[in-house]
Design an enzyme around this catalytic site. Structure first.
Site, PDB file in Angstrom:
ATOM      1  N   ASP A  90       4.229  -5.622   1.546  1.00  0.00           N
ATOM      2  CA  ASP A  90       3.368  -5.700   0.365  1.00  0.00           C
ATOM      3  C   ASP A  90       3.256  -7.146  -0.109  1.00  0.00           C
ATOM      4  OD1 ASP A  90       2.035  -4.809  -2.162  1.00  0.00           O
ATOM      5  OD2 ASP A  90       2.759  -2.854  -1.510  1.00  0.00           O
ATOM      6  N   HIS A 167       1.535  -5.835  -7.240  1.00  0.00           N
ATOM      7  CA  HIS A 167       1.302  -4.670  -6.387  1.00  0.00           C
ATOM      8  C   HIS A 167       2.584  -4.243  -5.676  1.00  0.00           C
ATOM      9  CE1 HIS A 167      -0.410  -2.382  -2.945  1.00  0.00           C
ATOM     10  NE2 HIS A 167      -1.423  -2.133  -3.754  1.00  0.00           N
ATOM     11  N   SER A 498      -2.674   3.278  -2.567  1.00  0.00           N
ATOM     12  CA  SER A 498      -1.525   2.370  -2.589  1.00  0.00           C
ATOM     13  C   SER A 498      -0.378   2.955  -3.402  1.00  0.00           C
ATOM     14  CB  SER A 498      -1.919   1.021  -3.199  1.00  0.00           C
ATOM     15  OG  SER A 498      -2.582   0.212  -2.275  1.00  0.00           O
TER      16      SER A 498
END
Length: 720
Positions: A90, A167, A498
């Protein structure tokens, strides 16, 4: 003579990575002619170009039956996933978040061979602990594409595992975050935040880097991260990444995720990937290799109603994340769009305020975008003109996102938006009052497959059902980076496959802790065959789209993930490396091309095996003409003495027969095969119809989806 770097120094300078754990290879900076000449060497299996991927929880776990207060569920049966290591590829991690505290955790598992790597604003000694046990970053593939030094001026980032986007921090929290009490987003979605496996350990592999266009993740970096994760000793890999749809082959030879994950799965590592955010159009699902567990995104039974009161005392409940002060009764205006017919609504994304008196008023606009985020031209224009709020009428969707901390951007559907417009046009001085958003949990909030969630069938191998499973991925509360503009108090509400991916990864970690000997395919089968076809309360699941419709296997695979049922599935459709090689043979690869793809030689039998016989926990027939017979094998993982009976819910107009119809297992018979004959009554080409096959053994109901399309005329596009 090869025109290649001729000195040792030049060769070292061109080298980017050496891959050695999952497979043997290297990444290097080469011209096209150099790459071609290397590819022509007899000892070289394959040369592929580098490319990029892009990025694709307080209520979720209670909703799925994994409450820490419950005395008996998968969470407690596995000691919260203790001992399992989840690796995430990520944008990095923000280690100071309370979500990564190691309170109550024992020593790091002895088999762990990874490490934490220091870098810009990331001191490995201080950042890592018994929760965050690994943190590395991979950037050479990213830099090789630009041939420029790392530059943070245009798009700030840290040359380290530290997360700027938020994220990676968000996905890590969802998968394995520690307990954090009294978390919320500005008072919305309040409660106890934790990951699916709160005692599992986290290893972050930063492969995505900030650019002016967003985060980009180089395939060379992804492959290197997977290669090291295999060596480090992870149990689960979670990749909330995706790229362009692989349109050129059944398993795209350029796809680093498919190639790298093959080797990870061969080592017993479960790989969970995002299905993509290109829904609701069909054939948009990504990460479709059969060895990957592909996640779709669904909602939970939670919403954020926002009260809109019109001057005629009519109250409407919109959706927003508005936590500012109430907007008392003030003017409500609707800018007519010149150039459009008077009966057509103005379009938000091309909103022209013209002479509309906006200052001090709330503005109504319409949009054709279902995935609209509030940061659009309309909102900026209204704020710049002194407006105090925007009501956006749109297709139903779930991408709310805060417009700002104090400015209301409230979403309603077209029907409600039209009624507001009628009110505006029916009075000389329309007014409206906007209240802050609240949190609503439970019935009557329905579960849906999110509008944005990519749908099947797979564009490259439609007989391989994708996605595999759906999990909550809408407005998920988790930790984030302080650099995340949508975060507040260290937490943010984000949506996407996600978010569904690490949620499934957390459940996989629990299953891995409970059944350490199960293969990745067995875990995938357990999830697919036990999934909810309704929501956890027995209500129907719909798929958002135009129009909304009942969900089918191309929307959510086996259904909504059901962790407690998956712990005891009864039977599993198991597979190993040989089965995946059989799949590659079935879709047209020969020995040479399989070697090029996976670096492993094999023997493709003649005649070519049927893809319909690959032991998937689903049956998908994209081109049935008359009838076909296929086989499946199930392995008993329940009581030794078990008898199962076949129950068939056939697709409309399709006949399905199973032989034998009864399977009996005992101490010596642990796996049995059966044949499924499928025939159609249609005499014309049809779309897909759906059904299911269930093996019921009293306690267990082992269900796989059936999807069948009649195609009398092969390879025919029907435009009628």
């Amino acid at each position: 003579m090869l025109n290649l770097p001729c000195s040792k120094e030049e060769a070292m300078e061109s080298m980017v990575y050496s891959y050695k754990h999952g497979f043997s290879g290297f990444a290097a900076k080469l011209t096209e002619s150099q790459a071609q000449k290397i590819a022509d060497l007899p000892e070289v299996i394959r040369v592929i170009p580098n490319h990029f991927y892009s990025l694709q929880t307080t209520r979720s776990w209670d909703y799925l039956g994994l409450s820490p207060q419950s005395p008996s569920n998968l969470l407690h049966d596995t000691n919260l996933g203790d001992g399992i290591i989840i690796g995430l590829l990520d944008t990095g991690i923000w280690p100071e978040s309370e979500a990564f505290n190691d309170e109550g955790l024992g020593p790091i598992p002895g088999r762990w061979k990874g490490r934490c790597v220091s870098g810009d604003r990331f001191n490995a000694t201080r950042a890592c602990n018994r929760k965050l046990i690994g943190a590395k970053y991979f950037i050479h593939g990213f830099l090789a594409e630009s041939d420029q030094p790392f530059n943070t001026t245009a798009a700030p980032d840290f040359l380290s595992p530290r997360d700027v986007f938020g994220h990676g921090t968000h996905t890590s929290t969802i998968a394995a975050g520690s307990f954090v009490r009294n978390a919320s987003y500005r008072g919305l979605a309040p409660g106890l935040v934790r990951g699916g496996a709160p005692r599992a350990r986290v290893a972050m592999y930063k492969v995505c880097w900030r650019t002016p266009l967003g985060a980009l993740c180089s395939a060379a970096d992804v492959l290197k991260a997977i290669d090291e994760a295999i060596s480090d000793g992870v149990d689960v890999l979670s990749l909330s990444l995706g790229g362009e749809l692989p349109l050129f082959s059944e398993v795209d030879e350029r796809d680093g995720i498919a190639t790298g994950s093959f080797h990870a799965v061969a080592k017993g590592i479960v790989v969970v990937c995002a299905g993509g955010n290109e829904g609701p159009a069909s054939s948009t699902v990504e990460n479709t290799a059969p060895w990957i567990l592909t996640a779709a995104a669904s909602t939970v039974d939670r919403s954020f109603p926002t009260r809109i009161v019109l001057g005629n005392n009519w109250t409407i409940l919109g959706q927003a994340m508005f936590r500012g002060k109430e907007v008392g009764f003030t003017g409500l205006v609707y800018p007519e769009n010149p150039g459009l017919l008077p009966t057509l609504p103005g379009i938000c994304e091309s909103l022209t305020l013209n002479n509309t008196p906006v200052a001090g008023n709330v503005v109504l606009c319409f949009t054709t975008l279902a995935d609209l985020t509030p940061d659009v031209t309309a909102v900026r224009s209204v704020r710049a003109a002194g407006g105090v709020g925007v009501i956006i009428a749109k297709h139903p969707g779930d991408d709310l996102g805060p417009c700002s901390k104090d400015f209301p951007c409230i979403e309603v559907d077209y029907e409600l938006g039209t009624q507001i417009l009628y009110y505006i046009r029916s009075t000389r001085s329309p007014i409206v009052k906007l209240s802050p958003s609240t949190t609503l949990v439970g019935k009557p909030i329905s579960t849906k497959v999110a509008y944005f969630s990519s749908r099947g069938p797979s564009s490259i191998a439609p007989a391989n059902l994708k996605p595999d499973i759906a999990g909550p991925g809408v407005s998920i509360l988790a930790a984030s980076s302080p650099f995340d503009p949508s975060a507040d108090g260290g937490f943010a509400l984000h949506s996407g496959t996600s978010m569904a991916t690490p949620l499934v990864s957390g459940i996989v970690a629990l299953l891995k802790a409970l059944h350490p000997s199960w293969s990745p395919a067995a875990i995938k089968s357990a999830l697919v065959t036990t999934a909810w076809k309704t929501d956890p309360f027995g209500e129907p699941v719909f798929a958002e789209g135009e129009p909304q419709k009942p969900a089918n296997p191309f929307d959510y695979g086996g259904g909504i993930v059901n962790p407690n049922k998956a712990a005891k599935p009864g039977l599993v459709y198991d597979m190993g490396t040989a089965d995946y090689l059989k799949y590659l043979c079935a879709v047209g690869y020969n020995d040479s091309s399989i070697s090029q793809l996976v670096g492993q030689s094999t023997y493709c039998p003649s005649p070519k095996p049927s893809i319909l016989d690959v032991n998937l926990p689903s049956i998908t027939i994209p081109n049935l003409r008359t009838s076909v017979t296929l086989t499946r094998t199930v392995t008993n993982v329940g009581p030794l003495e078990s008898i199962y009976k076949a129950l068939i819910d056939p697709p409309l107009g399709v006949h399905v027969a199973v032989r034998p119809g009864i399977l009996a297992f005992n101490s010596t018979v642990k796996a049995l095969s059966f044949a499924v004959e499928v025939s159609t009554t249609y005499k014309v080409n049809t779309g897909y119809y759906f059904g299911r096959l269930t093996w019921t053994g009293g306690v267990h109901a082992v269900t796989i989806p059936i999807s069948v399309k009649t195609q009398i005329i092969q390879f025919y596009t029907d435009d009628n």
